[in-house]
Design a protein around this motif. Structure first.
Motif: not given
Length: 108
Positions: A96-103
């Motif tokens: 939901g916070l799009h952490v999977d786009r950075a990490v």
């Protein structure tokens, strides 16, 4: 009110990779209990730091902020951070916070 708990177990996988298993709830009350250790590991690990979240039952924005701080420290140290075996509830927050786009993330 009961204070949530978090535990951390470190396992060197080889000379350049360290696995860290987290268990419990990762929130505003528990982040401070593990941040120093994770920061130390970003300096001690040569190539990759794996955070195993299989036993993390809850993660709020404080946990997400911790992951992003650790990610920045890893990048500065030339270390890859990976979040793995992310369970359903923490996955909702991370996606939901799009952490999977950075990490780098792998979901259970």
């Amino acid at each position: 009110m009961t204070t949530p708990q978090i535990s951390l177990t470190t396992t060197p996988l080889d000379h350049s990779t360290t696995a860290v298993a987290l268990a419990g709830e990762l929130d505003v009350y528990t982040v401070a209990n593990i941040e120093e250790t994770l920061t130390h590991l970003t300096r001690e690990t040569e190539r990759e730091l794996l955070l195993d979240l299989a036993n993390v039952t809850f993660c709020d924005s404080s946990g997400v902020a911790l992951f992003l701080r650790i990610h920045r420290r890893c990048v500065a140290a030339g270390v890859r951070l990976s979040l793995c075996r992310i369970q359903r509830l923490p996955a909702r927050v991370i996606r939901g916070l799009h952490v999977d786009r950075a990490v780098s993330c792998s979901f259970a």
